[in-house]
Design an enzyme around this catalytic site. Structure first.
Site, PDB file in Angstrom:
ATOM      1  N   HIS A  21       1.059  -1.356  -0.143  1.00 46.81           N
ATOM      2  CA  HIS A  21      -0.208   0.390   0.299  1.00 46.81           C
ATOM      3  C   HIS A  21       0.660   1.666   0.112  1.00 46.81           C
ATOM      4  CE1 HIS A  21      -3.318   2.878   2.174  1.00 46.81           C
ATOM      5  NE2 HIS A  21      -3.968   2.633   1.050  1.00 46.81           N
TER       6      HIS A  21
ATOM      7  N   LYS B 298       3.040   4.352  -1.089  1.00 51.67           N
ATOM      8  CA  LYS B 298       3.481   5.135  -2.236  1.00 51.67           C
ATOM      9  C   LYS B 298       4.272   6.353  -2.247  1.00 51.67           C
ATOM     10  CE  LYS B 298      -1.358   4.927  -1.776  1.00 51.67           C
ATOM     11  NZ  LYS B 298      -1.722   4.479  -0.571  1.00 51.67           N
TER      12      LYS B 298
ATOM     13  N   ASP C 235      17.087   9.825  -8.055  1.00 52.35           N
ATOM     14  CA  ASP C 235      18.761   9.102  -8.176  1.00 52.35           C
ATOM     15  C   ASP C 235      19.221   9.822  -6.734  1.00 52.35           C
ATOM     16  OD1 ASP C 235      19.415  10.323 -10.572  1.00 52.35           O
ATOM     17  OD2 ASP C 235      19.409  12.636 -10.813  1.00 52.35           O
TER      18      ASP C 235
ATOM     19  N   HIS D 268      -8.890  11.736   1.383  1.00 49.93           N
ATOM     20  CA  HIS D 268      -8.308  10.074   1.693  1.00 49.93           C
ATOM     21  C   HIS D 268      -6.495  10.470   2.262  1.00 49.93           C
ATOM     22  CE1 HIS D 268      -5.506   7.919  -0.773  1.00 49.93           C
ATOM     23  NE2 HIS D 268      -6.602   7.205  -0.856  1.00 49.93           N
TER      24      HIS D 268
ATOM     25  N   LYS E 203      -3.976  11.435   4.835  1.00 48.36           N
ATOM     26  CA  LYS E 203      -3.079  10.204   6.023  1.00 48.36           C
ATOM     27  C   LYS E 203      -1.908  11.082   6.652  1.00 48.36           C
ATOM     28  CE  LYS E 203      -3.929   6.959   2.148  1.00 48.36           C
ATOM     29  NZ  LYS E 203      -5.758   6.557   2.972  1.00 48.36           N
TER      30      LYS E 203
ATOM     31  N   ASP F 187       1.371  19.241  18.432  1.00 47.73           N
ATOM     32  CA  ASP F 187       1.837  20.513  19.344  1.00 47.73           C
ATOM     33  C   ASP F 187       2.070  20.719  18.829  1.00 47.73           C
ATOM     34  OD1 ASP F 187       1.284  19.165  22.189  1.00 47.73           O
ATOM     35  OD2 ASP F 187       2.629  18.281  22.398  1.00 47.73           O
TER      36      ASP F 187
END
Length: 414
Positions: free
Chosen positions: A121, A123, A128, A296, A298, A303
């Protein structure tokens, strides 16, 4: 070629990094495609979803041109999340020299995929070995606003600095055999120059040695919170210990806010999360639902110094089954920027969910809270009972595409 998937190295704090927050595809895709266009030596790209739409075609063009000018290009997609890539799409990349791999494509039975759990899952992009990207954004047209009401609200970061070395090692270990990875590692281990003042940690979750690392870092941050917590997460149904830390933080006076989907891409997501509202609100947690389009993201902040961005939802799939990756960032400037974006979201695109009156006795609410409490308490153990198949990575050959004969019955959780 197939081989088992290996676990990553342990995470650690690394100083000297710089992070740019990228909101939605409009900010993310141009940065990634430009980075690939400027690549001189290597592109490493992992994603759960890659669709053959206008965004997938732009990525295809960027990767193809990079490979044609001699850049070493590695692509890893999840076989469940990216089921419909054509022979032409994959084959033209492979013919140009792209190393295109599929994570655990698995077998089908009567037209249905059997491996719907334990997905790759993540991404991640590393160019380089110097520039990285990580977050929740897939390569599909539903991450840009012109897709319409179903376009997703999401976040990623562009990363420079020494932490990119950890991301680089990780992505290479995911696709190269052990001997080849060792040959490249010596050169990669030369230190990256400092690019900023942020301390960062690259944290992953797998089904072997790092089964709860991301959740554990969330809980540590909640336990240390003194003034504010904002969590924006698309799929929210964490375990008992996570909820307990949120409630404890709110009870000791921390301003704890939770941003969830109000217009979900899958209705069950909202139903599941809403079962927790009363339990959280009675401790003082403020719950907001984002209503403009599907959320969508996450991301979270605690603080004025701690933040996280990545692929991990806060639900049983991400916390107990999927392979995930987040960065945790200690940097006041980045924290302030993320707080401004999330505050704008709450002020202009969310509705705050009113808490039930504490004086009203509701027998159904008590029974429901009791059932949800025990479900949250035990689901991590139940997840461990599910089959732990040995995931594999398959290298695509010319003329072979990602198996597409078993389309999932509904859109995959992303």
């Amino acid at each position: 070629m197939k081989r088992p998937f290996r676990a990553p190295r342990s995470s650690r704090w690394v100083p000297g990094n710089h992070f740019d927050l990228l909101e939605n595809g409009e900010e993310f895709f141009p940065r990634v495609f430009n980075a690939i266009a400027q690549a001189r030596r290597e592109v490493m790209l992992e994603t759960f979803i890659l669709f053959d739409d206008k965004i997938g075609q732009e990525l295809h063009s960027a990767l193809l041109q990079a490979a044609q000018r001699g850049v070493e290009v590695h692509v890893l997609v999840d076989g469940f999340g990216s089921p419909d890539l054509s022979d032409q799409y994959v084959g033209s990349l492979v013919e140009a020299g792209v190393q295109f791999r599929v994570f655990d494509p698995g077998r089908t039975f009567m037209g249905q995929r059997l491996n719907v759990l334990r997905r790759m899952h993540r991404k991640i992009v590393v160019v380089d070995g110097e520039l990285g990207f990580i977050g929740g954004i897939n390569y599909s047209a539903d991450h840009v606003a012109d897709f319409g009401p179903e376009a997703k609200q999401d976040y990623a970061v562009q990363v420079r600095g020494p932490i990119v070395a950890q991301m680089h090692h990780f992505t290479r270990a995911a696709v190269l055999d052990r001997a080849e990875h060792k040959r490249h590692r010596a050169a990669a281990d030369t230190g990256r120059p400092h690019a900023g003042t942020a301390h960062a940690m690259f944290v992953t979750r797998d089904n072997q040695h790092h089964t709860s690392d991301i959740e554990r870092h969330y809980r540590v941050a909640l336990r240390a919170a003194r003034s504010r917590v904002v969590i924006a997460n698309a799929y929210f149904f964490p375990g008992y210990r996570f909820i307990r830390e949120m409630r404890r933080a709110a009870k000791r006076g921390v301003d704890v806010r939770l941003i969830l989907q109000g217009q979900p891409d899958m209705p069950i997501v909202k139903t599941a999360a809403s079962l927790l509202y009363d339990h959280l609100q009675r401790a003082g947690v403020r719950v907001y639902e984002y209503c403009d389009r599907p959320l969508h993201g996450k991301v979270a902040l605690v603080d004025d110094n701690w933040s996280t961005v990545g692929s991990s939802n806060l639900d049983p799939l991400s916390l107990s089954l999927n392979l995930e990756a987040n960065v945790i960032i200690q940097d006041r400037a980045f924290n302030a920027q993320l707080h401004r974006r999330l505050s704008h979201l709450m002020d202009h695109s969310c509705k705050q969910i009113e808490a039930a009156s504490p004086s009203r006795w509701d027998g159904l609410r008590v029974v429901r809270s009791y059932a949800v409490f025990h479900l949250m308490r035990w689901f991590p153990a139940w997840a461990g009972w599910l089959p732990k198949h040995e995931p594999t990575i398959t290298l695509a050959k010319p003329g072979a595409a990602v198996a597409a004969s078993a389309e999932p019955s509904s859109s995959p959780a992303t």
